[in-house]
Design a protein around this motif. Structure first.
Motif, PDB file in Angstrom:
ATOM      1  N   TRP A  99       0.819  -1.218   0.000  1.00 44.30           N
ATOM      2  CA  TRP A  99       0.000   0.000   0.000  1.00 44.30           C
ATOM      3  C   TRP A  99       0.852   1.266   0.000  1.00 44.30           C
ATOM      4  O   TRP A  99       1.805   1.395   0.757  1.00 44.30           O
ATOM      5  CB  TRP A  99      -0.940   0.053   1.195  1.00 44.30           C
ATOM      6  N   ALA A 100       0.477   2.211  -0.866  1.00 39.01           N
ATOM      7  CA  ALA A 100       1.004   3.580  -0.847  1.00 39.01           C
ATOM      8  C   ALA A 100      -0.007   4.439  -1.568  1.00 39.01           C
ATOM      9  O   ALA A 100      -0.555   4.033  -2.599  1.00 39.01           O
ATOM     10  CB  ALA A 100       2.366   3.659  -1.527  1.00 39.01           C
ATOM     11  N   ASP A 101      -0.282   5.613  -1.016  1.00 37.64           N
ATOM     12  CA  ASP A 101      -1.213   6.515  -1.696  1.00 37.64           C
ATOM     13  C   ASP A 101      -0.520   7.749  -2.257  1.00 37.64           C
ATOM     14  O   ASP A 101      -1.152   8.605  -2.886  1.00 37.64           O
ATOM     15  CB  ASP A 101      -2.357   6.934  -0.761  1.00 37.64           C
ATOM     16  N   GLY A 102       0.801   7.851  -2.022  1.00 36.46           N
ATOM     17  CA  GLY A 102       1.566   8.978  -2.550  1.00 36.46           C
ATOM     18  C   GLY A 102       1.440  10.250  -1.753  1.00 36.46           C
ATOM     19  O   GLY A 102       2.115  11.238  -2.053  1.00 36.46           O
ATOM     20  N   VAL A 103       0.593  10.252  -0.718  1.00 35.66           N
ATOM     21  CA  VAL A 103       0.388  11.448   0.114  1.00 35.66           C
ATOM     22  C   VAL A 103       0.707  11.118   1.571  1.00 35.66           C
ATOM     23  O   VAL A 103       1.727  11.530   2.104  1.00 35.66           O
ATOM     24  CB  VAL A 103      -1.051  11.986  -0.015  1.00 35.66           C
ATOM     25  N   ARG A 104      -0.170  10.352   2.205  1.00 32.73           N
ATOM     26  CA  ARG A 104       0.079   9.951   3.589  1.00 32.73           C
ATOM     27  C   ARG A 104       1.146   8.856   3.668  1.00 32.73           C
ATOM     28  O   ARG A 104       1.943   8.830   4.598  1.00 32.73           O
ATOM     29  CB  ARG A 104      -1.215   9.454   4.233  1.00 32.73           C
ATOM     30  N   VAL A 105       1.090   7.955   2.706  1.00 33.44           N
ATOM     31  CA  VAL A 105       2.046   6.835   2.669  1.00 33.44           C
ATOM     32  C   VAL A 105       2.770   6.902   1.329  1.00 33.44           C
ATOM     33  O   VAL A 105       2.248   6.465   0.303  1.00 33.44           O
ATOM     34  CB  VAL A 105       1.329   5.480   2.832  1.00 33.44           C
ATOM     35  N   LYS A 106       3.977   7.453   1.341  1.00 30.73           N
ATOM     36  CA  LYS A 106       4.716   7.659   0.101  1.00 30.73           C
ATOM     37  C   LYS A 106       5.567   6.451  -0.280  1.00 30.73           C
ATOM     38  O   LYS A 106       5.872   6.252  -1.457  1.00 30.73           O
ATOM     39  CB  LYS A 106       5.582   8.907   0.218  1.00 30.73           C
ATOM     40  N   HIS A 107       5.953   5.672   0.714  1.00 26.11           N
ATOM     41  CA  HIS A 107       6.756   4.486   0.445  1.00 26.11           C
ATOM     42  C   HIS A 107       5.902   3.252   0.691  1.00 26.11           C
ATOM     43  O   HIS A 107       5.278   3.129   1.762  1.00 26.11           O
ATOM     44  CB  HIS A 107       7.999   4.468   1.337  1.00 26.11           C
ATOM     45  N   PRO A 108       5.821   2.338  -0.279  1.00 25.77           N
ATOM     46  CA  PRO A 108       4.941   1.167  -0.148  1.00 25.77           C
ATOM     47  C   PRO A 108       5.192   0.379   1.141  1.00 25.77           C
ATOM     48  O   PRO A 108       6.345   0.136   1.526  1.00 25.77           O
ATOM     49  CB  PRO A 108       5.298   0.328  -1.373  1.00 25.77           C
ATOM     50  N   VAL A 109       4.101   0.007   1.805  1.00 25.42           N
ATOM     51  CA  VAL A 109       4.190  -0.755   3.050  1.00 25.42           C
ATOM     52  C   VAL A 109       3.360  -2.032   2.924  1.00 25.42           C
ATOM     53  O   VAL A 109       2.374  -2.089   2.194  1.00 25.42           O
ATOM     54  CB  VAL A 109       3.691   0.069   4.261  1.00 25.42           C
TER      55      VAL A 109
END
Length: 218
Positions: A99-109
């Protein structure tokens, strides 16, 4: 079945089904989809009605597909699709989604499947509820990057279908929801392929079934 598919769970509560954008115009397009699905073929339901704007058509269908998948996943949420049963968001042994949304989570987790799906649904709802992304008033302009937003939403929704088929199909069959799942997925596939909204590489985990559905197989 209609009453069953009115709401979906969100952390023990229920997610409301999202209303279509653009007021009465959006409702008219939604009714066109539902009427065509009920009286015609799925192939007819995914076809842009004559004279309609493609962005409006994409917007209404995106909400329609989100609602359908959202309520379907409710069947699995909390009891069948759990962090213990599904510690990764996967579609078979070869495909794992981060998961990454490019805003809150910029690096895939890495997330468990239910955490991924609920995070995704939260993100989708943010897009649908934002009038700068999905115009709510008839006549309001669509943003320049609207097509890319729709592609991203649908690409991520596809991953939920892929997980359901690969990890939970036996449970779906036991619940006698197999025909409903196939119908929802076929509608989704025909629309996204017909409008070139998802890259074929993303569809690879479901290629065999997609080939059958697009050939008109059962």
């Amino acid at each position: 079945m209609a009453s069953f598919f009115n709401f979906s769970k969100k952390g023990g509560t229920f997610r409301s089904v999202k209303t279509v954008p653009m007021g009465s115009k959006g409702l008219t397009l939604k009714q066109h989809i539902e009427h065509t699905l009920g009286t015609g073929t799925i192939e007819e339901a995914v076809r842009l009605p004559p004279g309609e704007d493609i962005n409006k058509w994409l917007a209404v269908n995106t909400v329609f597909f989100y609602n359908a998948l959202n309520v379907l996943y409710q069947v699995l949420d909390e009891t069948l699709c759990t962090a213990q049963r599904c510690p990764t968001m996967s579609a078979g042994p070869q495909y794992e989604y981060l998961w990454a949304d490019g805003v809150r989570v910029k690096h895939p987790v890495k997330l468990s499947a239910p955490a991924y799906v609920n995070t995704l649904f939260d993100w989708v709802e943010e897009q649908l509820d934002n009038p700068a992304v999905f115009p709510q008033r008839y006549g309001a302009a669509f943003p320049r990057d609207f097509l890319n937003t729709v592609k991203t939403i649908l690409k991520r929704l596809f991953r939920v279908y892929a997980h359901i088929y690969h990890s939970h199909f036996k449970q779906i069959v036991r619940l006698e929801l197999e025909p409903h799942l196939h119908t929802c997925f076929k509608h989704f596939v025909l629309f996204t392929k017909g409008n070139r909204l998802i890259d074929d590489r993303e569809l690879a985990p479901m290629k065999e079934l997609i080939d059958k559905l697009t050939r008109g197989g059962p």
